[in-house]
Design an enzyme around this catalytic site. Structure first.
Site, PDB file in Angstrom:
ATOM      1  CE  LYS A   1      13.024  -4.857 -33.577  1.00 40.83           C
ATOM      2  NZ  LYS A   1      12.042  -5.564 -34.245  1.00 40.83           N
TER       3      LYS A   1
ATOM      4  CE  LYS B   1      16.073  -4.924 -37.066  1.00 40.31           C
ATOM      5  NZ  LYS B   1      14.407  -4.860 -37.572  1.00 40.31           N
TER       6      LYS B   1
HETATM    7  N1  HSE Z   1      10.901  -7.681 -39.241  1.00 44.16           N
HETATM    8  C1  HSE Z   1      10.797  -6.836 -37.299  1.00 44.16           C
HETATM    9  C2  HSE Z   1       9.262  -7.438 -36.422  1.00 44.16           C
HETATM   10  C3  HSE Z   1       9.758  -5.600 -38.268  1.00 44.16           C
HETATM   11  O1  HSE Z   1       8.611  -7.758 -37.343  1.00 44.16           O
HETATM   12  O2  HSE Z   1       9.279  -6.847 -36.063  1.00 44.16           O
HETATM   13  C4  HSE Z   1      11.714  -4.345 -37.794  1.00 44.16           C
HETATM   14  O3  HSE Z   1      12.199  -4.633 -36.562  1.00 44.16           O
END
Ligand code: HSE
Length: 422
Positions: free
Chosen positions: A204, A104
Protein backbone atom coordinates in the site's frame (compact mmCIF):
# COMPACT_ATOMS: atom_id res chain seq x y z
CA UNK A 1 -26.48 6.16 -19.43
CA UNK A 2 -26.23 2.35 -19.26
CA UNK A 3 -22.84 0.69 -18.73
CA UNK A 4 -22.09 -3.01 -18.54
CA UNK A 5 -19.72 -4.53 -16.02
CA UNK A 6 -17.91 -7.86 -15.81
CA UNK A 7 -16.62 -8.99 -12.42
CA UNK A 8 -13.85 -11.55 -11.92
CA UNK A 9 -13.20 -13.00 -8.45
CA UNK A 10 -16.16 -13.79 -6.22
CA UNK A 11 -14.51 -13.71 -2.80
CA UNK A 12 -15.68 -11.57 0.12
CA UNK A 13 -15.14 -8.26 -1.70
CA UNK A 14 -16.51 -9.54 -5.04
CA UNK A 15 -19.73 -10.78 -3.47
CA UNK A 16 -20.15 -7.55 -1.48
CA UNK A 17 -19.67 -5.44 -4.63
CA UNK A 18 -22.46 -7.36 -6.37
CA UNK A 19 -24.80 -7.00 -3.39
CA UNK A 20 -23.97 -3.30 -2.85
CA UNK A 21 -24.43 -2.52 -6.56
CA UNK A 22 -27.90 -4.02 -6.35
CA UNK A 23 -28.79 -2.34 -3.08
CA UNK A 24 -27.53 1.10 -4.10
CA UNK A 25 -28.47 1.08 -7.81
CA UNK A 26 -31.25 3.63 -7.33
CA UNK A 27 -29.08 6.06 -5.39
CA UNK A 28 -26.26 5.82 -7.98
CA UNK A 29 -28.71 6.46 -10.81
CA UNK A 30 -30.41 9.33 -8.98
CA UNK A 31 -27.08 11.04 -8.25
CA UNK A 32 -25.26 10.40 -11.52
CA UNK A 33 -27.85 9.25 -14.11
CA UNK A 34 -25.63 6.18 -14.58
CA UNK A 35 -27.20 2.73 -14.72
CA UNK A 36 -24.77 -0.07 -14.03
CA UNK A 37 -25.60 -3.57 -15.21
CA UNK A 38 -23.48 -6.57 -14.21
CA UNK A 39 -23.43 -8.59 -17.44
CA UNK A 40 -21.36 -11.57 -16.34
CA UNK A 41 -19.42 -12.78 -13.31
CA UNK A 42 -16.49 -15.17 -13.20
CA UNK A 43 -14.67 -17.36 -10.70
CA UNK A 44 -12.60 -20.48 -11.26
CA UNK A 45 -14.49 -22.10 -8.37
CA UNK A 46 -17.62 -23.67 -9.90
CA UNK A 47 -19.37 -23.61 -6.52
CA UNK A 48 -19.70 -19.81 -6.94
CA UNK A 49 -22.38 -20.58 -9.53
CA UNK A 50 -24.74 -20.67 -6.55
CA UNK A 51 -24.10 -16.99 -5.84
CA UNK A 52 -24.76 -16.21 -9.53
CA UNK A 53 -28.08 -18.07 -9.33
CA UNK A 54 -29.06 -16.21 -6.13
CA UNK A 55 -28.40 -12.89 -7.84
CA UNK A 56 -29.76 -13.97 -11.27
CA UNK A 57 -26.44 -13.26 -13.02
CA UNK A 58 -24.66 -15.06 -15.87
CA UNK A 59 -21.69 -17.09 -14.57
CA UNK A 60 -18.54 -18.48 -16.16
CA UNK A 61 -15.29 -20.03 -14.95
CA UNK A 62 -13.40 -18.61 -17.94
CA UNK A 63 -12.21 -14.95 -17.65
CA UNK A 64 -11.89 -14.77 -21.47
CA UNK A 65 -15.69 -14.89 -21.69
CA UNK A 66 -15.66 -11.44 -20.07
CA UNK A 67 -12.46 -10.06 -21.61
CA UNK A 68 -13.70 -10.84 -25.13
CA UNK A 69 -17.30 -9.74 -24.63
CA UNK A 70 -17.67 -6.55 -26.73
CA UNK A 71 -20.67 -5.41 -24.67
CA UNK A 72 -18.70 -5.23 -21.41
CA UNK A 73 -17.24 -1.75 -20.81
CA UNK A 74 -15.46 -2.24 -17.48
CA UNK A 75 -13.88 -5.28 -15.84
CA UNK A 76 -13.61 -5.46 -12.06
CA UNK A 77 -10.68 -7.67 -11.02
CA UNK A 78 -10.97 -8.95 -7.44
CA UNK A 79 -8.89 -12.11 -7.60
CA UNK A 80 -5.80 -10.77 -5.79
CA UNK A 81 -2.20 -11.96 -6.21
CA UNK A 82 0.03 -11.46 -9.22
CA UNK A 83 -1.08 -14.11 -11.72
CA UNK A 84 -3.52 -14.64 -13.36
CA UNK A 85 -4.70 -11.17 -12.26
CA UNK A 86 -1.91 -9.39 -14.15
CA UNK A 87 -2.53 -11.17 -17.48
CA UNK A 88 -6.26 -10.55 -17.15
CA UNK A 89 -5.81 -6.82 -16.52
CA UNK A 90 -3.29 -6.45 -19.38
CA UNK A 91 -5.65 -8.29 -21.77
CA UNK A 92 -8.58 -6.10 -20.72
CA UNK A 93 -6.63 -2.90 -21.36
CA UNK A 94 -5.43 -4.19 -24.76
CA UNK A 95 -9.06 -5.08 -25.53
CA UNK A 96 -10.21 -1.52 -24.88
CA UNK A 97 -11.75 -2.12 -21.46
CA UNK A 98 -11.08 -0.03 -18.38
CA UNK A 99 -10.31 -1.90 -15.19
CA UNK A 100 -11.11 -1.55 -11.50
CA UNK A 101 -8.91 -3.48 -9.09
CA UNK A 102 -8.27 -3.84 -5.36
CA UNK A 103 -5.02 -5.69 -6.03
CA UNK A 104 -2.32 -3.93 -3.99
CA UNK A 105 0.28 -6.69 -4.39
CA UNK A 106 -0.05 -6.55 -8.17
CA UNK A 107 0.09 -2.74 -8.37
CA UNK A 108 3.16 -2.63 -6.10
CA UNK A 109 4.82 -5.21 -8.36
CA UNK A 110 3.68 -4.14 -11.83
CA UNK A 111 1.92 -0.78 -11.43
CA UNK A 112 4.31 0.97 -13.79
CA UNK A 113 3.64 -1.52 -16.61
CA UNK A 114 -0.12 -1.51 -16.02
CA UNK A 115 -0.48 2.29 -15.97
CA UNK A 116 1.74 2.67 -19.05
CA UNK A 117 -0.46 0.24 -20.95
CA UNK A 118 -3.61 2.03 -19.75
CA UNK A 119 -2.16 5.35 -20.94
CA UNK A 120 -1.20 3.88 -24.33
CA UNK A 121 -4.72 2.51 -24.84
CA UNK A 122 -6.43 5.57 -23.41
CA UNK A 123 -8.17 3.51 -20.72
CA UNK A 124 -8.50 3.92 -16.96
CA UNK A 125 -7.40 1.82 -14.01
CA UNK A 126 -9.36 2.46 -10.82
CA UNK A 127 -7.58 1.33 -7.65
CA UNK A 128 -9.31 3.10 -4.76
CA UNK A 129 -9.97 -0.23 -3.01
CA UNK A 130 -6.29 -1.18 -3.02
CA UNK A 131 -5.37 1.11 -0.11
CA UNK A 132 -7.34 1.41 3.14
CA UNK A 133 -10.57 -0.33 2.08
CA UNK A 134 -13.39 2.18 2.44
CA UNK A 135 -11.31 5.33 3.02
CA UNK A 136 -11.29 7.34 -0.25
CA UNK A 137 -7.59 8.13 0.10
CA UNK A 138 -6.69 7.64 -3.58
CA UNK A 139 -9.30 10.13 -4.81
CA UNK A 140 -8.44 12.52 -2.00
CA UNK A 141 -4.75 12.59 -2.91
CA UNK A 142 -5.17 12.54 -6.69
CA UNK A 143 -8.02 15.07 -6.86
CA UNK A 144 -8.57 16.88 -3.58
CA UNK A 145 -4.86 17.40 -2.93
CA UNK A 146 -3.76 17.75 -6.55
CA UNK A 147 -1.88 20.97 -5.84
CA UNK A 148 -0.29 19.76 -2.61
CA UNK A 149 3.24 18.82 -1.81
CA UNK A 150 2.93 15.79 0.49
CA UNK A 151 5.83 16.24 2.89
CA UNK A 152 5.09 13.27 5.14
CA UNK A 153 2.80 10.27 5.27
CA UNK A 154 2.22 8.23 8.42
CA UNK A 155 -0.24 5.41 7.75
CA UNK A 156 -1.81 2.63 9.71
CA UNK A 157 -2.50 0.74 6.50
CA UNK A 158 -2.99 -2.78 7.81
CA UNK A 159 -5.96 -3.65 9.98
CA UNK A 160 -4.78 -7.07 11.08
CA UNK A 161 -1.56 -5.86 12.67
CA UNK A 162 -3.33 -2.91 14.28
CA UNK A 163 -5.88 -5.33 15.72
CA UNK A 164 -3.14 -7.63 17.07
CA UNK A 165 -1.18 -4.79 18.72
CA UNK A 166 -4.37 -3.26 20.15
CA UNK A 167 -5.54 -6.60 21.60
CA UNK A 168 -2.11 -7.31 23.12
CA UNK A 169 -2.27 -3.97 24.93
CA UNK A 170 -5.91 -4.01 25.99
CA UNK A 171 -6.17 -7.69 26.96
CA UNK A 172 -2.59 -8.19 28.17
CA UNK A 173 -2.10 -11.15 25.85
CA UNK A 174 0.88 -12.32 23.83
CA UNK A 175 1.36 -11.98 20.08
CA UNK A 176 0.26 -15.52 19.12
CA UNK A 177 -2.97 -15.36 21.13
CA UNK A 178 -3.86 -11.98 19.59
CA UNK A 179 -3.04 -13.22 16.07
CA UNK A 180 -5.29 -16.24 16.55
CA UNK A 181 -8.13 -13.86 17.53
CA UNK A 182 -7.54 -11.79 14.38
CA UNK A 183 -7.57 -14.92 12.20
CA UNK A 184 -10.74 -16.20 13.87
CA UNK A 185 -12.37 -12.87 13.03
CA UNK A 186 -11.41 -13.35 9.37
CA UNK A 187 -9.28 -10.19 9.27
CA UNK A 188 -5.96 -11.59 8.08
CA UNK A 189 -5.04 -12.18 4.44
CA UNK A 190 -5.15 -15.79 3.13
CA UNK A 191 -1.45 -15.76 3.85
CA UNK A 192 -1.27 -13.97 7.25
CA UNK A 193 2.48 -13.40 6.81
CA UNK A 194 1.63 -10.65 4.31
CA UNK A 195 -0.02 -8.81 7.19
CA UNK A 196 2.26 -9.78 10.06
CA UNK A 197 5.55 -9.26 8.21
CA UNK A 198 4.39 -5.83 7.02
CA UNK A 199 4.15 -6.75 3.33
CA UNK A 200 0.51 -5.74 2.96
CA UNK A 201 1.33 -2.27 4.34
CA UNK A 202 4.47 -2.26 2.15
CA UNK A 203 2.36 -2.81 -1.00
CA UNK A 204 0.00 0.00 0.00
CA UNK A 205 2.92 2.36 0.71
CA UNK A 206 4.31 1.67 -2.79
CA UNK A 207 0.95 2.77 -4.24
CA UNK A 208 0.92 5.93 -2.11
CA UNK A 209 4.49 6.61 -3.23
CA UNK A 210 3.34 6.58 -6.86
CA UNK A 211 0.38 8.82 -6.07
CA UNK A 212 2.25 11.37 -3.97
CA UNK A 213 5.72 11.33 -5.54
CA UNK A 214 5.40 9.67 -8.95
CA UNK A 215 7.73 6.85 -7.88
CA UNK A 216 7.07 3.12 -8.14
CA UNK A 217 9.80 1.99 -5.74
CA UNK A 218 11.61 -1.31 -6.07
CA UNK A 219 10.42 -3.55 -3.26
CA UNK A 220 13.97 -3.94 -1.90
CA UNK A 221 14.24 -0.17 -1.44
CA UNK A 222 11.27 0.01 0.92
CA UNK A 223 12.55 -1.18 4.29
CA UNK A 224 9.93 -3.46 5.83
CA UNK A 225 9.75 -5.00 9.28
CA UNK A 226 6.67 -6.70 10.75
CA UNK A 227 5.31 -7.04 14.26
CA UNK A 228 6.15 -10.67 15.06
CA UNK A 229 9.03 -9.70 17.37
CA UNK A 230 7.06 -7.17 19.40
CA UNK A 231 6.63 -8.47 22.93
CA UNK A 232 3.89 -7.56 25.38
CA UNK A 233 6.75 -6.28 27.56
CA UNK A 234 7.64 -3.66 24.90
CA UNK A 235 4.04 -2.56 24.51
CA UNK A 236 3.74 -2.09 28.28
CA UNK A 237 7.08 -0.27 28.67
CA UNK A 238 6.18 2.00 25.77
CA UNK A 239 2.93 2.92 27.58
CA UNK A 240 4.86 3.74 30.76
CA UNK A 241 6.96 6.10 28.67
CA UNK A 242 3.83 7.68 27.11
CA UNK A 243 4.23 6.00 23.75
CA UNK A 244 2.11 3.48 21.86
CA UNK A 245 3.43 0.94 19.36
CA UNK A 246 1.82 0.96 15.90
CA UNK A 247 2.87 -0.62 12.62
CA UNK A 248 3.41 2.52 10.53
CA UNK A 249 3.99 2.97 6.83
CA UNK A 250 6.11 6.10 6.59
CA UNK A 251 7.08 8.37 3.70
CA UNK A 252 9.15 11.50 4.18
CA UNK A 253 10.16 13.75 1.35
CA UNK A 254 13.47 15.50 1.71
CA UNK A 255 15.11 17.91 -0.72
CA UNK A 256 16.63 15.30 -3.00
CA UNK A 257 15.47 11.97 -1.63
CA UNK A 258 12.54 10.05 -0.23
CA UNK A 259 12.31 7.86 2.86
CA UNK A 260 9.93 4.92 2.48
CA UNK A 261 9.66 2.38 5.28
CA UNK A 262 7.26 0.13 7.16
CA UNK A 263 8.01 -0.91 10.74
CA UNK A 264 6.64 -0.99 14.28
CA UNK A 265 6.97 2.52 15.69
CA UNK A 266 6.62 4.19 19.06
CA UNK A 267 4.38 7.23 18.66
CA UNK A 268 3.25 9.71 21.34
CA UNK A 269 0.25 8.28 23.17
CA UNK A 270 -1.73 11.51 22.74
CA UNK A 271 -1.40 11.63 18.93
CA UNK A 272 -4.68 10.78 17.12
CA UNK A 273 -2.94 7.87 15.34
CA UNK A 274 -2.30 6.26 18.73
CA UNK A 275 -6.07 6.16 19.31
CA UNK A 276 -6.74 4.09 16.16
CA UNK A 277 -7.94 0.81 17.60
CA UNK A 278 -8.99 -2.66 16.42
CA UNK A 279 -8.76 -3.21 12.66
CA UNK A 280 -9.28 0.43 11.70
CA UNK A 281 -6.94 2.18 9.28
CA UNK A 282 -5.79 5.80 9.32
CA UNK A 283 -3.61 8.00 7.16
CA UNK A 284 -2.01 11.18 8.45
CA UNK A 285 -0.63 13.56 5.82
CA UNK A 286 1.52 16.62 6.31
CA UNK A 287 1.06 18.74 3.21
CA UNK A 288 1.66 22.16 1.74
CA UNK A 289 -0.62 24.12 1.41
CA UNK A 290 -3.42 21.97 2.92
CA UNK A 291 -1.51 21.42 6.18
CA UNK A 292 -2.05 18.39 8.38
CA UNK A 293 -4.88 16.00 7.47
CA UNK A 294 -6.09 12.78 9.03
CA UNK A 295 -8.27 10.12 7.38
CA UNK A 296 -9.79 7.29 9.38
CA UNK A 297 -12.09 4.37 8.64
CA UNK A 298 -12.52 0.71 7.86
CA UNK A 299 -9.56 -0.62 5.93
CA UNK A 300 -10.82 -4.10 5.19
CA UNK A 301 -13.96 -6.18 4.85
CA UNK A 302 -16.17 -6.80 1.84
CA UNK A 303 -18.97 -4.35 2.54
CA UNK A 304 -16.87 -1.24 3.35
CA UNK A 305 -14.42 -1.99 0.50
CA UNK A 306 -17.28 -2.35 -2.00
CA UNK A 307 -17.90 1.39 -1.64
CA UNK A 308 -14.44 2.13 -3.09
CA UNK A 309 -14.86 -0.34 -5.96
CA UNK A 310 -18.22 1.17 -6.92
CA UNK A 311 -16.83 4.69 -6.65
CA UNK A 312 -14.16 3.73 -9.22
CA UNK A 313 -16.73 2.19 -11.58
CA UNK A 314 -18.86 5.34 -11.45
CA UNK A 315 -15.71 7.48 -11.77
CA UNK A 316 -14.64 5.68 -14.95
CA UNK A 317 -18.09 5.94 -16.51
CA UNK A 318 -18.34 9.64 -15.74
CA UNK A 319 -14.79 10.31 -16.95
CA UNK A 320 -13.43 11.22 -13.51
CA UNK A 321 -11.08 8.31 -12.97
CA UNK A 322 -8.36 8.82 -15.52
CA UNK A 323 -5.60 9.52 -13.05
CA UNK A 324 -2.15 8.82 -14.40
CA UNK A 325 0.66 10.38 -12.39
CA UNK A 326 3.74 11.70 -14.15
CA UNK A 327 6.74 9.72 -12.98
CA UNK A 328 9.72 11.25 -11.20
CA UNK A 329 13.21 9.95 -10.47
CA UNK A 330 13.66 10.84 -6.81
CA UNK A 331 16.16 8.63 -4.97
CA UNK A 332 15.01 6.40 -2.09
CA UNK A 333 17.15 6.82 1.02
CA UNK A 334 18.80 3.73 2.49
CA UNK A 335 17.33 2.93 5.93
CA UNK A 336 20.88 2.83 7.34
CA UNK A 337 21.25 6.55 6.58
CA UNK A 338 18.04 7.63 8.29
CA UNK A 339 18.15 9.57 11.53
CA UNK A 340 15.71 9.10 14.39
CA UNK A 341 15.19 8.29 18.03
CA UNK A 342 15.13 4.69 19.24
CA UNK A 343 13.68 2.52 21.98
CA UNK A 344 16.22 -0.13 23.02
CA UNK A 345 15.50 -3.00 25.41
CA UNK A 346 18.42 -5.13 26.57
CA UNK A 347 17.95 -8.06 28.89
CA UNK A 348 21.04 -7.95 31.09
CA UNK A 349 22.42 -9.47 34.27
CA UNK A 350 21.85 -7.26 37.31
CA UNK A 351 25.45 -6.81 38.40
CA UNK A 352 28.07 -4.05 38.59
CA UNK A 353 29.46 -2.69 35.32
CA UNK A 354 26.66 -3.78 32.96
CA UNK A 355 25.25 -0.31 32.37
CA UNK A 356 28.77 1.09 32.08
CA UNK A 357 29.60 -1.41 29.31
CA UNK A 358 26.40 -0.69 27.40
CA UNK A 359 26.87 3.09 27.76
CA UNK A 360 30.47 2.82 26.56
CA UNK A 361 29.35 1.14 23.34
CA UNK A 362 26.61 3.70 22.73
CA UNK A 363 28.94 6.64 23.41
CA UNK A 364 31.59 5.23 21.05
CA UNK A 365 29.03 5.36 18.22
CA UNK A 366 27.85 8.86 19.01
CA UNK A 367 24.54 7.68 20.46
CA UNK A 368 23.27 9.77 23.32
CA UNK A 369 20.81 8.27 25.81
CA UNK A 370 17.79 10.44 26.66
CA UNK A 371 16.37 8.16 29.37
CA UNK A 372 17.15 4.83 30.94
CA UNK A 373 15.04 2.58 33.18
CA UNK A 374 16.02 -0.64 34.83
CA UNK A 375 13.36 -2.64 36.64
CA UNK A 376 14.43 -4.78 39.54
CA UNK A 377 13.39 -8.43 39.19
CA UNK A 378 14.29 -10.59 42.14
CA UNK A 379 13.43 -13.94 40.61
CA UNK A 380 15.10 -13.74 37.21
CA UNK A 381 18.67 -13.87 35.98
CA UNK A 382 18.19 -11.08 33.41
CA UNK A 383 16.49 -7.73 33.96
CA UNK A 384 15.21 -5.38 31.26
CA UNK A 385 17.13 -2.17 30.68
CA UNK A 386 14.99 0.23 28.66
CA UNK A 387 16.73 3.10 26.91
CA UNK A 388 15.37 5.92 24.78
CA UNK A 389 17.99 7.59 22.64
CA UNK A 390 18.35 11.09 21.31
CA UNK A 391 18.53 11.38 17.52
CA UNK A 392 21.01 8.91 16.08
CA UNK A 393 21.97 7.45 12.71
CA UNK A 394 20.36 4.04 12.10
CA UNK A 395 23.64 2.50 10.96
CA UNK A 396 25.23 3.43 14.30
CA UNK A 397 22.31 1.95 16.23
CA UNK A 398 22.69 -1.33 14.32
CA UNK A 399 26.43 -1.44 15.05
CA UNK A 400 25.79 -0.67 18.73
CA UNK A 401 23.20 -3.44 19.10
CA UNK A 402 25.45 -5.95 17.42
CA UNK A 403 28.23 -5.09 19.92
CA UNK A 404 25.86 -5.05 22.93
CA UNK A 405 24.57 -8.48 21.92
CA UNK A 406 28.11 -9.82 22.05
CA UNK A 407 28.50 -8.92 25.76
CA UNK A 408 28.22 -12.10 27.80
CA UNK A 409 26.11 -10.41 30.50
CA UNK A 410 23.38 -9.67 27.91
CA UNK A 411 20.69 -12.10 26.77
CA UNK A 412 20.16 -11.90 23.00
CA UNK A 413 18.56 -10.53 20.97
CA UNK A 414 18.12 -6.97 22.23
CA UNK A 415 14.99 -5.21 21.03
CA UNK A 416 15.12 -2.01 18.95
CA UNK A 417 12.03 -0.06 17.92
CA UNK A 418 12.09 3.25 16.04
CA UNK A 419 10.38 6.29 17.51
CA UNK A 420 8.52 8.98 15.56
CA UNK A 421 7.75 12.10 17.58
CA UNK A 422 4.78 13.14 15.49
N1 HSE B 1 -5.40 -7.79 5.25
C1 HSE B 1 -5.65 -6.40 5.10
C2 HSE B 1 -5.60 -5.77 6.46
C3 HSE B 1 -7.00 -6.08 4.52
O1 HSE B 1 -5.51 -6.47 7.47
O2 HSE B 1 -5.66 -4.55 6.54
C4 HSE B 1 -7.07 -5.75 3.09
O3 HSE B 1 -6.12 -4.85 2.64
Amino acid sequence: MLKKIGLIGLGTVGESVLRSLKKHAAIICQRTSIKLEVKKICDTNRAKNKLAKDLSLAFTTNPNDLINDPEIDIIVELIGGIEPAKSIIMECLKNGKSVVTANKALLADSGKQIFNLAKKNNKSVGFEASVCGAIPIIKTISEGLVSCDVKKIYGILNGTTNYVLDKMLKENIDFNTALKEAQDKGLAEKNPFLDIEGMDAHHKLCILSYLCYGVWPLSKNVYTEGIAKIGLIDILYAEELNYRIKLLAIAKKEKDCLELRVHPTLIPIDHPLAQVSLAYNAVYLDTDPAGELLFYGEGAGGVPTSSSVISDIVGIVSGNCGFIRGESKIKIKNIKDTVGRYYIRCMAQDRPGVLAEVSKILASLNISVASVTQKEKKDSKFVPIIMITHKAVEDNIRKAISRIDKLNMVQIPSQVIRIEDL
